[in-house]
Design a protein around this motif. Structure first.
Motif, mmCIF file in Angstrom:
data_model
loop_
_atom_site.group_PDB
_atom_site.id
_atom_site.type_symbol
_atom_site.label_atom_id
_atom_site.label_comp_id
_atom_site.label_asym_id
_atom_site.label_seq_id
_atom_site.Cartn_x
_atom_site.Cartn_y
_atom_site.Cartn_z
ATOM 1 N N TRP A 1 18.118 4.806 7.390
ATOM 2 C CA TRP A 1 18.649 5.385 6.161
ATOM 3 C C TRP A 1 17.510 5.630 5.167
ATOM 4 O O TRP A 1 16.399 5.110 5.328
ATOM 5 N N HIS A 2 17.839 6.353 4.135
ATOM 6 C CA HIS A 2 16.925 6.552 2.995
ATOM 7 C C HIS A 2 15.534 7.022 3.421
ATOM 8 O O HIS A 2 14.520 6.426 3.023
ATOM 9 N N ASN A 3 15.471 8.040 4.249
ATOM 10 C CA ASN A 3 14.172 8.643 4.569
ATOM 11 C C ASN A 3 13.254 7.689 5.339
ATOM 12 O O ASN A 3 12.025 7.837 5.320
ATOM 13 N N GLY A 4 13.856 6.706 6.026
ATOM 14 C CA GLY A 4 13.083 5.625 6.650
ATOM 15 C C GLY A 4 11.994 6.095 7.601
ATOM 16 O O GLY A 4 10.855 5.618 7.525
ATOM 17 N N TRP B 1 11.568 8.133 -1.325
ATOM 18 C CA TRP B 1 11.394 9.580 -1.151
ATOM 19 C C TRP B 1 10.031 10.072 -1.635
ATOM 20 O O TRP B 1 9.644 11.190 -1.344
ATOM 21 N N ASP B 2 9.314 9.242 -2.373
ATOM 22 C CA ASP B 2 8.005 9.641 -2.872
ATOM 23 C C ASP B 2 6.938 9.186 -1.860
ATOM 24 O O ASP B 2 6.364 8.097 -1.960
ATOM 25 N N LEU B 3 6.679 10.041 -0.881
ATOM 26 C CA LEU B 3 5.800 9.644 0.228
ATOM 27 C C LEU B 3 4.354 9.509 -0.227
ATOM 28 O O LEU B 3 3.591 8.698 0.315
ATOM 29 N N GLU B 4 3.985 10.292 -1.221
ATOM 30 C CA GLU B 4 2.612 10.169 -1.738
ATOM 31 C C GLU B 4 2.403 8.799 -2.371
ATOM 32 O O GLU B 4 1.381 8.145 -2.161
ATOM 33 N N LYS B 5 3.379 8.404 -3.140
ATOM 34 C CA LYS B 5 3.288 7.088 -3.779
ATOM 35 C C LYS B 5 3.268 5.974 -2.716
ATOM 36 O O LYS B 5 2.539 4.979 -2.852
ATOM 37 N N SER C 1 -4.890 -8.784 0.069
ATOM 38 C CA SER C 1 -3.987 -7.822 -0.579
ATOM 39 C C SER C 1 -2.872 -7.398 0.375
ATOM 40 O O SER C 1 -3.090 -7.239 1.582
ATOM 41 N N ILE C 2 -1.707 -7.238 -0.188
ATOM 42 C CA ILE C 2 -0.521 -6.854 0.597
ATOM 43 C C ILE C 2 0.161 -5.699 -0.124
ATOM 44 O O ILE C 2 0.341 -5.745 -1.349
ATOM 45 N N ALA C 3 0.536 -4.678 0.648
ATOM 46 C CA ALA C 3 1.357 -3.601 0.075
ATOM 47 C C ALA C 3 2.775 -3.741 0.613
ATOM 48 O O ALA C 3 2.977 -4.090 1.786
ATOM 49 N N ILE C 4 3.742 -3.473 -0.248
ATOM 50 C CA ILE C 4 5.153 -3.552 0.147
ATOM 51 C C ILE C 4 5.808 -2.242 -0.275
ATOM 52 O O ILE C 4 5.787 -1.890 -1.456
ATOM 53 N N VAL C 5 6.363 -1.538 0.713
ATOM 54 C CA VAL C 5 6.895 -0.206 0.431
ATOM 55 C C VAL C 5 8.339 -0.101 0.926
ATOM 56 O O VAL C 5 8.644 -0.541 2.041
ATOM 57 N N GLY C 6 9.184 0.488 0.105
ATOM 58 C CA GLY C 6 10.551 0.793 0.535
ATOM 59 C C GLY C 6 11.602 0.058 -0.279
ATOM 60 O O GLY C 6 11.424 -1.111 -0.640
ATOM 61 N N ASN D 1 10.359 8.903 7.798
ATOM 62 C CA ASN D 1 9.228 9.545 7.103
ATOM 63 C C ASN D 1 8.415 8.534 6.303
ATOM 64 O O ASN D 1 7.189 8.622 6.228
ATOM 65 N N LEU D 2 9.136 7.586 5.721
ATOM 66 C CA LEU D 2 8.451 6.565 4.923
ATOM 67 C C LEU D 2 7.521 5.730 5.816
ATOM 68 O O LEU D 2 6.366 5.455 5.462
#
Ligand code: NOJ
Length: 725
Positions: free
Chosen positions: A488-491, A445-449, A377-382, A493-494
């Motif tokens: 950029w874009h809340n990087g 911006w949705d850090l929970e997600k 499994s792989i997660a991809i965020v951003g 924190n993300l």
């Protein structure tokens, strides 16, 4: 005989480009001058002036067009952006930016990149391509540094020479730009770059000298002033230095609206005004009929105008454009339909190869990469992993003046419209195949997600970016130059949110230049991957490296500092931008001040390991080979791969040089367990400094140290040699 289509011819040429130049590649300057002098001698003053004058902004199909002459006949030349391909063209290739091409540290790839751009320019009827950009990165925030080859003049020089050769071997005039001191966007039309004569030679015009050595047909003078004189009317810059000391035989064209005078610029050595009007679009011109009048009034000698026309015609004949040239098939200002010409050939292949070769693996703990075959499994965020929600190359951000979705090039005139863009998410998903579960979110911006998406995956990729461009477009308050070095874009924190959620986190950053990495010591961040600006094949090039189909070998063409205050240069709001760092640009400053960078110039990891030994140095009196350095490199790891061996030179004490200067590199392929010998010739130029008192290059007497290593801070071997007159 069966006629081959242009694309078939291009594909053939590209396949053979690195080995053999285009059969109609350039002729020698002397022969080109003979032809140019013959035709120009038949021209009236008005005709010669026409060759030197643009028709005006938005008046023609190209971003610039000169006036044609009739009887004798000489065509209107089409000048078109950009350093990355064909701006305002359809069915063209949008490849890797120069900054990422530089990260390959591979001369052959740099050449082949120039060659396919040359094929495309020619196919579109572009006589003069407005690239390469060869201005070294001074301020890390500089908006257009990604258009050129990084912070080191030597690397820019190699990038310049290979790109010029690649483009011109296809019969297209290349343009090295922006001569010189055009190193920030802030106040670019209203500031003076104040630089010592020594730094002008050793740093800021070094790449131009290499472009001249490679036979470049055109050089563009810049918007800024140089020590108080506009660059396009600076006689020292254009005539004494460029045409005199460096022996430039082609023509100097102004940047668009960078000409500030009629007679003064003509007498200083400007040869062509672009796009022709005083203020872009005003329909007035410093030259045209005004230049004719200046000659009649005795302000400018006719010989100077003859020289302008001869230089322009010589560049045209040098590239053999008189032997038949395709019609213009770009349409910059939507005036009429451009003819349909698809010039893409199979250039996507080299773009993919360049993207993978230019990817820098900054860190890789526990051999997290390449991805294990066991990954389920792989997660991809951003958002930087995904598409632009507004569309591919959307009308709402012309010239890429927005940062939506994955970043694969900066913004401004140095861009090309994407024919398509493979996103990182699509590239990874395709390569992973159906058996791997892919979860993703493009919300920054949705850090929970973000945490939710990342938490259960075998590996979590978190993407972020930092964009920049040319000052006529402002994105998110950044007027060309970046306002800061943060993501950029809340990087930040993300990245932290993903790393907190998944102990196998890999950070991927698409950036125009260095960024700050406050999260770098997070224990769950196992790898940091730096694909730079990879162009249309972004996701495929990335997947090639992540899955181990390509072993990474890219190297940073600039320094990534731990702290912004570690840099000694920044964009400067003052009218006088004083280059007080003198020779200590980039890593040279970090070395001189003993500052530990976060990631050093030249750094980049491999999935293999390489051992260096057996350094040998010999000297000779030959100017092209004053010192010969060789070393043995062995692939001591478990996989085949490329290593980039770099040579740095420490000059004799008292020479006034920074501790070490890059003076050579070779990217070599080694099968696991195999060794090879790499050798480097250090020429007189490589071992010279510019002596301001003598106003000449001199090779200082004394002891030199030569270092061979894997980065500017990973110097594995050294040896000394002595030179004396
Ligand atoms: C201004 C830019 O500085 C230059 O690089 C470009 O080639 C011209 N505009 C034409 O678009």
């Amino acid at each position: 005989m069966k006629l081959l289509s242009l694309t078939t011819v291009s594909a053939f040429l590209l396949a053979t480009a690195s080995a053999a130049p285009h059969p109609s590649g350039p002729i020698a300057w002397d022969s080109a001058y003979e032809k140019a002098e013959a035709i120009v001698s038949k021209m009236s003053l008005e005709q010669k002036v026409g060759l030197a004058t643009g028709k005006g902004w938005e008046k023609t199909l190209c971003v610039g067009n000169t006036f044609e002459a009739t009887d004798p006949d000489f065509p209107s030349l089409c000048l078109q952006d950009s350093p990355i391909g064909i701006r305002f063209g359809d069915n063209v290739t949008a490849g890797v930016s120069a900054i990422t091409a530089a990260a390959t540290f591979d001369k052959d790839l740099l050449y082949r990149r120039g060659a396919y751009m040359g094929v495309e320019a020619r196919g579109k009827g572009v006589n003069t391509l407005l690239g390469p950009c060869v201005d070294p990165m001074r301020a890390p925030k500089a908006g257009r540094a990604w258009e050129a080859f990084g912070e080191d003049p030597y690397l820019n020089g190699v990038g310049a020479a290979e790109t010029v050769a690649g483009i011109q071997d296809q019969g297209v005039i290349a343009t090295a730009k922006h001569f010189y001191g055009n190193n920030q966007e802030l106040n670019r039309k209203n500031s003076s770059s104040d630089i010592s004569v020594r730094a002008v030679h050793e740093i800021w015009t070094w790449p131009y000298a290499r472009a001249v050595d490679a036979g470049v047909g055109s050089i563009m003078c810049s918007y800024n002033q140089l020590n108080g004189t506009w660059a396009c009317e600076d006689e020292y810059a254009l005539t004494t230095l460029l045409k005199g000391e460096y022996g430039f035989k082609g023509f100097v064209q102004s940047d668009w609206g960078a000409q500030m005078s009629g007679a003064k610029s003509a007498n200083a050595g400007l040869d062509m005004t672009m796009p022709g009007d005083i203020v872009m679009g005003d329909g007035l011109s410093w030259w045209g009929a005004n230049l004719t009048k200046m000659v009649k009034d005795g302000e400018v000698k006719e010989e100077r105008v003859t020289d302008m026309a001869t230089r322009i015609a010589a560049a045209y004949y040098k590239m053999r454009q008189d032997e038949g040239y395709p019609e213009i098939a770009v349409n910059s200002f939507n005036r009429t339909e451009a003819p349909y010409v698809n010039v893409q050939g199979d250039h996507a292949k080299i773009v993919r190869e360049l993207g993978a070769a230019g990817l820098v693996l900054l860190s890789n703990k526990d051999n997290t990469l390449p991805l294990s075959k066991k990954i389920k499994s792989i997660a991809i965020v951003g958002s930087d992993a995904g598409p632009n929600p507004d569309g591919l190359n959307p009308a709402n951000c012309a010239d890429h003046g927005c940062d939506n979705g994955t970043l694969a090039m900066g913004w401004g005139s140095g861009t090309v419209d994407y024919p398509y863009l493979v996103t990182p998410k699509d590239g990874i998903a395709k390569r992973a195949g159906k058996k791997v579960d892919i979860k993703y979110t493009f919300e920054d911006w949705d850090l929970e997600k973000a945490a939710e998406t990342a938490k259960d995956a075998d590996v979590a990729f978190v993407f972020s970016n930092a964009d920049a461009g040319e000052e006529y477009i402002s994105v998110d308050g950044n007027v060309g130059d970046r306002n800061n070095l943060t993501l950029w874009h809340n990087g930040d924190n993300l990245i932290k949110a993903v790393a907190d959620a998944n102990e196998n986190t890999v950070v991927v950053i698409h950036a125009v230049g260095p960024v700050l990495m406050p999260w770098i010591d997070h224990p769950n961040i196992k790898a940091v991957v730096w694909p730079g600006l990879p162009g249309q094949e972004s996701g495929n090039s990335l997947a090639d490296v992540l899955f181990g189909d390509v072993n990474p070998s890219g190297r940073l063409p600039y320094t990534i500092a731990k702290d912004e205050s570690d840099y000694n240069t920044d964009h400067d709001p003052n009218f006088n931008v004083v280059y007080s760092e003198n020779l200590n640009v980039g890593y040279k400053h970090f070395d001189a001040e003993n500052i530990e960078p976060l990631f050093a110039f030249g750094h980049g990891l491999s999935y293999s390991t390489f051992k260096y030994d057996d350094i040998k140095v010999s000297t000779s009196k030959k100017e092209d080979n004053m010192a010969k350095v060789s070393a043995k490199i062995t692939n001591t790891g478990k996989v085949d791969g490329h290593e980039v061996a770099q040579v740095y030179v420490g000059f004799p004490e008292g020479a006034g040089e920074p501790p070490r200067l890059l003076r050579g590199f070779e990217r070599v392929f080694l099968k696991k367990g195999k060794s090879t010998s790499v050798s480097f010739s250090l020429s007189k130029m490589d071992l010279s400094i510019f002596d301001e008192d003598k106003n000449d290059w001199v090779v200082p007497d004394g002891e030199y140290t030569v270092y061979v290593g894997a980065s500017s801070r990973d110097l594995r071997l050294n040896a000394t040699f002595t030179l004396s007159k």
